[in-house]
Design a protein around this motif. Structure first.
Motif, PDB file in Angstrom:
ATOM      1  N   LEU A  96       0.857  -1.182   0.000  1.00 11.38           N
ATOM      2  CA  LEU A  96       0.000   0.000   0.000  1.00 11.38           C
ATOM      3  C   LEU A  96       0.893   1.231   0.000  1.00 11.38           C
ATOM      4  CD1 LEU A  96      -3.058   0.509   0.120  1.00 11.38           C
ATOM      5  CD2 LEU A  96      -2.869   0.607   2.568  1.00 11.38           C
ATOM      6  N   ASP A  97       0.586   2.161  -0.877  1.00  6.76           N
ATOM      7  CA  ASP A  97       1.329   3.418  -0.956  1.00  6.76           C
ATOM      8  C   ASP A  97       1.283   4.104   0.417  1.00  6.76           C
ATOM      9  OD1 ASP A  97       1.268   6.470  -1.311  1.00  6.76           O
ATOM     10  OD2 ASP A  97       2.072   5.787  -3.234  1.00  6.76           O
ATOM     11  N   PRO A  98       2.410   4.627   0.914  1.00  5.09           N
ATOM     12  CA  PRO A  98       2.431   5.245   2.250  1.00  5.09           C
ATOM     13  C   PRO A  98       1.424   6.385   2.419  1.00  5.09           C
ATOM     14  CG  PRO A  98       4.668   4.926   1.445  1.00  5.09           C
ATOM     15  CD  PRO A  98       3.745   4.574   0.307  1.00  5.09           C
ATOM     16  N   LYS A  99       1.220   7.190   1.387  1.00  6.06           N
ATOM     17  CA  LYS A  99       0.249   8.289   1.485  1.00  6.06           C
ATOM     18  C   LYS A  99      -1.163   7.739   1.650  1.00  6.06           C
ATOM     19  CE  LYS A  99       3.008  11.173  -1.535  1.00  6.06           C
ATOM     20  NZ  LYS A  99       3.097  11.733  -2.880  1.00  6.06           N
ATOM     21  N   ILE A 100      -1.488   6.727   0.876  1.00  4.43           N
ATOM     22  CA  ILE A 100      -2.811   6.109   0.971  1.00  4.43           C
ATOM     23  C   ILE A 100      -2.956   5.394   2.305  1.00  4.43           C
ATOM     24  CG2 ILE A 100      -4.362   4.404  -0.057  1.00  4.43           C
ATOM     25  CD1 ILE A 100      -3.939   6.910  -1.750  1.00  4.43           C
ATOM     26  N   SER A 101      -1.910   4.703   2.721  1.00  3.01           N
ATOM     27  CA  SER A 101      -1.935   3.981   3.991  1.00  3.01           C
ATOM     28  C   SER A 101      -2.228   4.923   5.156  1.00  3.01           C
ATOM     29  CB  SER A 101      -0.601   3.273   4.207  1.00  3.01           C
ATOM     30  OG  SER A 101      -0.568   2.657   5.459  1.00  3.01           O
ATOM     31  N   ALA A 102      -1.586   6.082   5.159  1.00  6.11           N
ATOM     32  CA  ALA A 102      -1.804   7.046   6.245  1.00  6.11           C
ATOM     33  C   ALA A 102      -3.252   7.524   6.269  1.00  6.11           C
ATOM     34  CB  ALA A 102      -0.852   8.228   6.091  1.00  6.11           C
ATOM     35  N   LEU A 103      -3.827   7.782   5.106  1.00 11.60           N
ATOM     36  CA  LEU A 103      -5.217   8.242   5.047  1.00 11.60           C
ATOM     37  C   LEU A 103      -6.194   7.168   5.485  1.00 11.60           C
ATOM     38  CD1 LEU A 103      -5.157  10.184   1.672  1.00 11.60           C
ATOM     39  CD2 LEU A 103      -5.445  11.157   3.936  1.00 11.60           C
ATOM     40  N   VAL A 104      -5.974   5.950   5.011  1.00 13.89           N
ATOM     41  CA  VAL A 104      -6.885   4.848   5.320  1.00 13.89           C
ATOM     42  C   VAL A 104      -6.785   4.437   6.779  1.00 13.89           C
ATOM     43  CG1 VAL A 104      -7.417   2.436   4.808  1.00 13.89           C
ATOM     44  CG2 VAL A 104      -6.928   4.013   2.942  1.00 13.89           C
ATOM     45  N   SER A 105      -5.580   4.363   7.302  1.00 13.37           N
ATOM     46  CA  SER A 105      -5.397   3.859   8.660  1.00 13.37           C
ATOM     47  C   SER A 105      -5.947   4.814   9.720  1.00 13.37           C
ATOM     48  CB  SER A 105      -3.917   3.562   8.931  1.00 13.37           C
ATOM     49  OG  SER A 105      -3.154   4.748   8.854  1.00 13.37           O
ATOM     50  N   ARG A 106      -6.106   6.089   9.394  1.00 14.40           N
ATOM     51  CA  ARG A 106      -6.657   7.045  10.359  1.00 14.40           C
ATOM     52  C   ARG A 106      -8.076   6.693  10.772  1.00 14.40           C
ATOM     53  NH1 ARG A 106      -6.234  12.752   7.967  1.00 14.40           N
ATOM     54  NH2 ARG A 106      -4.679  12.013   6.556  1.00 14.40           N
ATOM     55  N   SER A 107      -8.829   6.088   9.874  1.00 11.19           N
ATOM     56  CA  SER A 107     -10.232   5.803  10.171  1.00 11.19           C
ATOM     57  C   SER A 107     -10.448   4.412  10.769  1.00 11.19           C
ATOM     58  CB  SER A 107     -11.061   5.951   8.898  1.00 11.19           C
ATOM     59  OG  SER A 107     -10.636   5.012   7.936  1.00 11.19           O
ATOM     60  N   MET A 108      -9.376   3.685  11.031  1.00  9.96           N
ATOM     61  CA  MET A 108      -9.498   2.336  11.581  1.00  9.96           C
ATOM     62  C   MET A 108      -9.120   2.311  13.059  1.00  9.96           C
ATOM     63  SD  MET A 108      -7.831   0.031   8.620  1.00  9.96           S
ATOM     64  CE  MET A 108      -8.364   0.129   6.943  1.00  9.96           C
ATOM     65  N   GLN A 109      -9.698   1.361  13.756  1.00 15.62           N
ATOM     66  CA  GLN A 109      -9.318   1.175  15.151  1.00 15.62           C
ATOM     67  C   GLN A 109      -7.888   0.667  15.210  1.00 15.62           C
ATOM     68  OE1 GLN A 109     -12.121  -1.384  17.066  1.00 15.62           O
ATOM     69  NE2 GLN A 109     -13.828   0.006  16.746  1.00 15.62           N
ATOM     70  N   ARG A 110      -7.248   0.913  16.326  1.00 15.97           N
ATOM     71  CA  ARG A 110      -5.834   0.558  16.470  1.00 15.97           C
ATOM     72  C   ARG A 110      -5.586  -0.937  16.310  1.00 15.97           C
ATOM     73  NH1 ARG A 110      -1.332   3.022  17.751  1.00 15.97           N
ATOM     74  NH2 ARG A 110       0.242   2.086  19.090  1.00 15.97           N
ATOM     75  N   GLU A 111      -6.431  -1.742  16.891  1.00 12.65           N
ATOM     76  CA  GLU A 111      -6.262  -3.199  16.853  1.00 12.65           C
ATOM     77  C   GLU A 111      -7.268  -3.793  15.878  1.00 12.65           C
ATOM     78  OE1 GLU A 111      -4.294  -5.116  19.201  1.00 12.65           O
ATOM     79  OE2 GLU A 111      -3.408  -3.328  20.071  1.00 12.65           O
ATOM     80  N   CYS A 112      -6.954  -3.789  14.581  1.00 10.62           N
ATOM     81  CA  CYS A 112      -7.877  -4.368  13.613  1.00 10.62           C
ATOM     82  C   CYS A 112      -7.096  -5.143  12.546  1.00 10.62           C
ATOM     83  CB  CYS A 112      -8.758  -3.300  12.972  1.00 10.62           C
ATOM     84  SG  CYS A 112      -7.878  -2.215  11.877  1.00 10.62           S
ATOM     85  N   VAL A 113      -7.792  -6.016  11.888  1.00 19.50           N
ATOM     86  CA  VAL A 113      -7.207  -6.808  10.807  1.00 19.50           C
ATOM     87  C   VAL A 113      -7.990  -6.474   9.545  1.00 19.50           C
ATOM     88  CG1 VAL A 113      -6.827  -9.127   9.923  1.00 19.50           C
ATOM     89  CG2 VAL A 113      -6.546  -8.661  12.368  1.00 19.50           C
ATOM     90  N   VAL A 114      -7.265  -6.193   8.467  1.00 20.76           N
ATOM     91  CA  VAL A 114      -7.895  -5.877   7.198  1.00 20.76           C
ATOM     92  C   VAL A 114      -7.395  -6.878   6.165  1.00 20.76           C
ATOM     93  CG1 VAL A 114      -8.174  -4.140   5.401  1.00 20.76           C
ATOM     94  CG2 VAL A 114      -7.962  -3.441   7.792  1.00 20.76           C
ATOM     95  N   VAL A 115      -8.319  -7.495   5.447  1.00 17.17           N
ATOM     96  CA  VAL A 115      -7.967  -8.451   4.404  1.00 17.17           C
ATOM     97  C   VAL A 115      -8.344  -7.816   3.067  1.00 17.17           C
ATOM     98  CG1 VAL A 115      -8.396 -10.738   3.454  1.00 17.17           C
ATOM     99  CG2 VAL A 115      -8.376 -10.405   5.941  1.00 17.17           C
ATOM    100  N   PHE A 116      -7.365  -7.751   2.161  1.00 21.33           N
ATOM    101  CA  PHE A 116      -7.602  -7.172   0.840  1.00 21.33           C
ATOM    102  C   PHE A 116      -7.728  -8.281  -0.196  1.00 21.33           C
ATOM    103  CE2 PHE A 116      -5.140  -3.800   3.002  1.00 21.33           C
ATOM    104  CZ  PHE A 116      -6.051  -2.767   2.889  1.00 21.33           C
ATOM    105  N   ASP A 117      -8.873  -8.322  -0.841  1.00 19.20           N
ATOM    106  CA  ASP A 117      -9.052  -9.195  -1.992  1.00 19.20           C
ATOM    107  C   ASP A 117      -8.745  -8.332  -3.218  1.00 19.20           C
ATOM    108  OD1 ASP A 117      -9.681 -11.346  -3.559  1.00 19.20           O
ATOM    109  OD2 ASP A 117     -11.831 -10.960  -3.514  1.00 19.20           O
ATOM    110  N   GLU A 118      -8.084  -8.885  -4.209  1.00 22.03           N
ATOM    111  CA  GLU A 118      -7.665  -8.093  -5.362  1.00 22.03           C
ATOM    112  C   GLU A 118      -6.716  -6.980  -4.901  1.00 22.03           C
ATOM    113  OE1 GLU A 118      -8.557  -8.570  -8.666  1.00 22.03           O
ATOM    114  OE2 GLU A 118      -9.596 -10.386  -8.037  1.00 22.03           O
ATOM    115  N   ALA A 119      -5.787  -7.322  -4.038  1.00 21.06           N
ATOM    116  CA  ALA A 119      -4.896  -6.338  -3.424  1.00 21.06           C
ATOM    117  C   ALA A 119      -4.060  -5.580  -4.437  1.00 21.06           C
ATOM    118  CB  ALA A 119      -3.985  -7.011  -2.403  1.00 21.06           C
ATOM    119  N   HIS A 120      -3.842  -6.133  -5.618  1.00 25.26           N
ATOM    120  CA  HIS A 120      -3.037  -5.412  -6.602  1.00 25.26           C
ATOM    121  C   HIS A 120      -3.731  -4.136  -7.080  1.00 25.26           C
ATOM    122  CE1 HIS A 120      -5.671  -8.012  -8.987  1.00 25.26           C
ATOM    123  NE2 HIS A 120      -5.569  -7.098  -9.950  1.00 25.26           N
ATOM    124  N   ASN A 121      -5.024  -3.995  -6.808  1.00 21.97           N
ATOM    125  CA  ASN A 121      -5.776  -2.794  -7.190  1.00 21.97           C
ATOM    126  C   ASN A 121      -6.015  -1.837  -6.022  1.00 21.97           C
ATOM    127  OD1 ASN A 121      -6.146  -3.618  -9.862  1.00 21.97           O
ATOM    128  ND2 ASN A 121      -7.908  -4.876  -9.289  1.00 21.97           N
TER     129      ASN A 121
END
Length: 84
Positions: free
Chosen positions: A1-26
């Motif tokens: 995950l691009d660091p800029k995108i990661s920072a934006l996305v992770s702000r809205s998630m709880q600290r202790e969470c698991v995220v599974v990406f299907d079609e992660a290349h997109n």
């Protein structure tokens, strides 16, 4: 995950969470697309007109409130001067 995108996305998630990406290349493109907004020019122009109207109303209220406050202040000063 691009660091800029990661920072934006992770702000809205709880600290202790698991995220599974299907079609992660997109995932980068999907995140960018989801966080992007397109406006049509008529929509922006309408928003601008609405904001101008809100500003006029706020300015009018400020003027009215300032005048009322000044009148109340003068009544108080006159009342103190007459009683003292």
């Amino acid at each position: 995950l691009d660091p800029k995108i990661s920072a934006l996305v992770s702000r809205s998630m709880q600290r202790e969470c698991v995220v599974v990406f299907d079609e992660a290349h997109n995932i980068d493109n999907i995140c960018i697309e989801v966080m992007s907004i397109n406006f049509r020019m008529p929509t922006l122009e309408a928003c601008n007109r609405n904001l101008a109207e809100v500003k006029r109303k706020v300015d009018r209220l400020k003027e009215t409130d300032a005048r009322r406050l000044q009148e109340e202040y003068e009544r108080l000063v006159n009342g103190v001067a007459q009683s003292g």
